[in-house]
Design an enzyme around this catalytic site. Structure first.
Site, PDB file in Angstrom:
ATOM      1  N   GLY A 135       0.828  -1.202   0.000  1.00 39.67           N
ATOM      2  CA  GLY A 135       0.000   0.000   0.000  1.00 39.67           C
ATOM      3  C   GLY A 135       0.859   1.247   0.000  1.00 39.67           C
ATOM      4  N   SER A 136       0.309   2.329   0.507  1.00 45.04           N
ATOM      5  CA  SER A 136       0.980   3.626   0.459  1.00 45.04           C
ATOM      6  C   SER A 136       2.071   3.726   1.521  1.00 45.04           C
ATOM      7  CB  SER A 136      -0.032   4.755   0.681  1.00 45.04           C
ATOM      8  OG  SER A 136      -0.505   4.729   2.027  1.00 45.04           O
TER       9      SER A 136
ATOM     10  N   GLU B 223       5.711  -3.320   1.134  1.00 46.54           N
ATOM     11  CA  GLU B 223       5.868  -2.850  -0.239  1.00 46.54           C
ATOM     12  C   GLU B 223       4.999  -1.609  -0.361  1.00 46.54           C
ATOM     13  OE1 GLU B 223       4.972  -1.760  -3.436  1.00 46.54           O
ATOM     14  OE2 GLU B 223       4.280  -3.676  -4.251  1.00 46.54           O
TER      15      GLU B 223
ATOM     16  N   THR C 189       0.469   4.729   4.966  1.00 46.64           N
ATOM     17  CA  THR C 189      -0.113   3.606   5.709  1.00 46.64           C
ATOM     18  C   THR C 189       0.965   2.634   6.151  1.00 46.64           C
ATOM     19  OG1 THR C 189      -2.140   3.849   4.415  1.00 46.64           O
ATOM     20  CG2 THR C 189      -1.872   1.811   5.654  1.00 46.64           C
ATOM     21  N   GLY C 190       1.993   2.454   5.327  1.00 47.83           N
ATOM     22  CA  GLY C 190       3.104   1.596   5.710  1.00 47.83           C
ATOM     23  C   GLY C 190       3.757   2.046   7.002  1.00 47.83           C
TER      24      GLY C 190
ATOM     25  N   CYS D 233       2.113  -0.337  -8.347  1.00 47.72           N
ATOM     26  CA  CYS D 233       3.234   0.266  -7.614  1.00 47.72           C
ATOM     27  C   CYS D 233       4.476   0.371  -8.478  1.00 47.72           C
ATOM     28  CB  CYS D 233       3.535  -0.562  -6.359  1.00 47.72           C
ATOM     29  SG  CYS D 233       2.157  -0.594  -5.185  1.00 47.72           S
TER      30      CYS D 233
END
Length: 468
Positions: free
Chosen positions: A219-220, A241, A223-224, A275
């Protein structure tokens, strides 16, 4: 789930919200936030199932996962239709059926791999053997762009090495994910693979739970970072990732006729909602005009429409949040005096459609270059020297992928060694493979997936040291 009604806006409550078809804005169904009590109960079931699964012979686990691959293959058309309905990508071309074939392949490969114990040291006095043991329960947080394929990347290696998995699909692609997990669970032992649904707070509770030993997240970056914070509560191992803003460099003199198709799909696969898509293209000033013309010509031939239309090759943006972000970047770029080289035809449909857009007269420092657009908008930047192109390509907090395009592969390799990314492709972009480790550098995350290294990432290394 089969019945749909029309909705212009996503209705939400504190505990539920609607999933929409992004091509038509029709309602697919209501998504409910799984309660904390339900998550606790599922984790307890997973603990028991994991111990039984880990105790099975390795060959038996491999055989069951190959049966999972058979189930995915048998139901690939059905699941592809679900992907198109909820995620939006077309059935054909590099779309939903392509995604399902990837699901099958990325199930078969981990099931075929072995990770035996390894004698890491031995002499006359001692022998040290490295074993790879299951971690326990893996929390998998899957995204909305490739909802089933990336879920498989998380689920199958984890199961292969003896773990249980609790997956939270994106709130935007819940139904297709549940459909796949239900089918997989016709083969797996009960409670080994479970699903929780809802918004970010559901994922936050799951990832911070003391019984979780590993978190796999795609994800982003924002958020990571929250996932990293959540893992402080349980010291869970992480594979993150977190997206990229991948640069591609076209070296001077490239034969565009030979490469233009791969350049286009490197940038616009899944409407750029990938991504590891090419999101910044650096072109030598002497080749700039012919490059943008070749890309515009190719782009004009690619039809866009409702993913269920068999003639559509490009589809909508998956959700309104992402649609609004891309539109904001486009408006900002219009206000900077950029050159809009090409804008495709938007279909006459209700959905979240943004046509392929090529932007010139931009540079590092412009938002459209510095920010990951995650959509069908490609900035094309002139450079004078290859050294300048390398410097600009590396001028990013992201470092997932990059590419170099040249008819001189030796020269391309020299440039590739200087690019700061987890993977650098030559004359291709985003060409991942189930045997080849994949992961990011810088803020694009850490840890790798795929192949033997991906299997290692879902285990705990344990050394048994014997004194002779």
């Amino acid at each position: 789930m089969e019945n749909m009604s029309f909705a212009k806006e996503t209705h939400t409550t504190d505990t539920a919200f609607l999933s929409l078809n992004p091509s038509t804005l029709e309602v697919i169904g209501e998504v409910v936030n799984t309660s904390r009590e339900e998550i606790d109960a599922r984790i307890e079931k997973a603990k028991k199932a994991q111990k039984q699964w880990a105790a099975r012979p390795d060959a038996e686990r491999k055989d069951i996962l190959l049966k999972v691959a058979d189930v995915l293959q048998t139901h690939s058309k059905h699941l592809a239709e679900w992907i198109t309905r909820e995620q939006g990508k077309p059935l054909n071309g590099p779309g939903s059926q392509f995604e399902m074939q990837a699901c099958v392949g990325w199930t078969q490969v981990p099931a075929s791999l072995d990770l035996p114990e390894e004698v890491v040291f031995e002499d006359d006095t001692r022998k040290d053997v490295l074993y790879r043991n299951p971690i326990g329960i893996v929390a998998a947080i899957a995204p909305w762009n490739w909802p089933l394929m990336i879920a498989i990347w998380q689920i199958i290696p984890s199961l292969r090495m003896g773990n249980a998995v609790i997956i939270k699909p994106s709130e935007y692609t819940t139904y297709c994910s549940i459909e796949m997990i239900n089918l997989i669970n016709t083969v797996l032992p009960a409670d080994l693979l479970q699903v929780v649904t809802g918004r970010g707070e559901v994922g936050g509770y799951l990832t911070s739970h003391p019984e979780i030993g590993k978190i796999m997240f795609t994800g982003s970056i924002a958020t990571g970072k929250k996932v990293v914070e959540a893992s402080a509560n349980n010291m869970a191992r992480l594979t993150l990732e977190c997206g990229g803003n991948d640069a591609g460099i076209i070296l001077p003199g490239l034969d565009l006729a030979k490469h233009i198709e791969n350049i286009f799909w490197g940038a616009f696969l899944n409407m750029g909602q990938t991504c590891a898509c090419l999101k910044r293209l650096y072109v030598h000033e002497d080749d700039y005009e012919k490059t943008v013309q070749a890309l515009a010509d190719y782009s004009s031939r690619i039809p866009m429409g409702n993913g269920a239309d068999e003639n559509a090759v490009l589809g909508p943006i998956q959700n309104k949040m992402q649609y609004d972000k891309i539109q904001d970047l486009i408006r900002d770029t219009e206000n900077t005096g950029a050159d809009f080289i090409f804008r495709g035809q938007k279909p006459d449909l209700e959905g979240y459609f943004i046509p392929v857009t090529l932007v010139g007269n931009v540079d590092n420092g412009d938002r459209i270059v510095d920010e990951e657009q995650f959509g069908p908008v490609l900035p094309i930047i002139k450079y004078k020297t290859v050294e300048e192109a390398i410097e600009k390509a590396n001028d990013s907090d992201n470092g997932l992928g990059a590419s170099v395009w040249s008819d001189d592969v030796g020269q391309a390799q020299k440039v590739a060694t200087q690019l700061e990314a987890g993977t650098v492709w030559i004359n291709q972009h985003g060409a991942i493979h189930p045997f080849v480790p994949f992961g990011g550098a810088k803020q694009s995350g850490y840890g790798v997936e795929f192949g033997i290294e991906g299997l290692k990432a879902v285990t705990v290394p344990k050394v048994i040291s014997i004194k002779k």
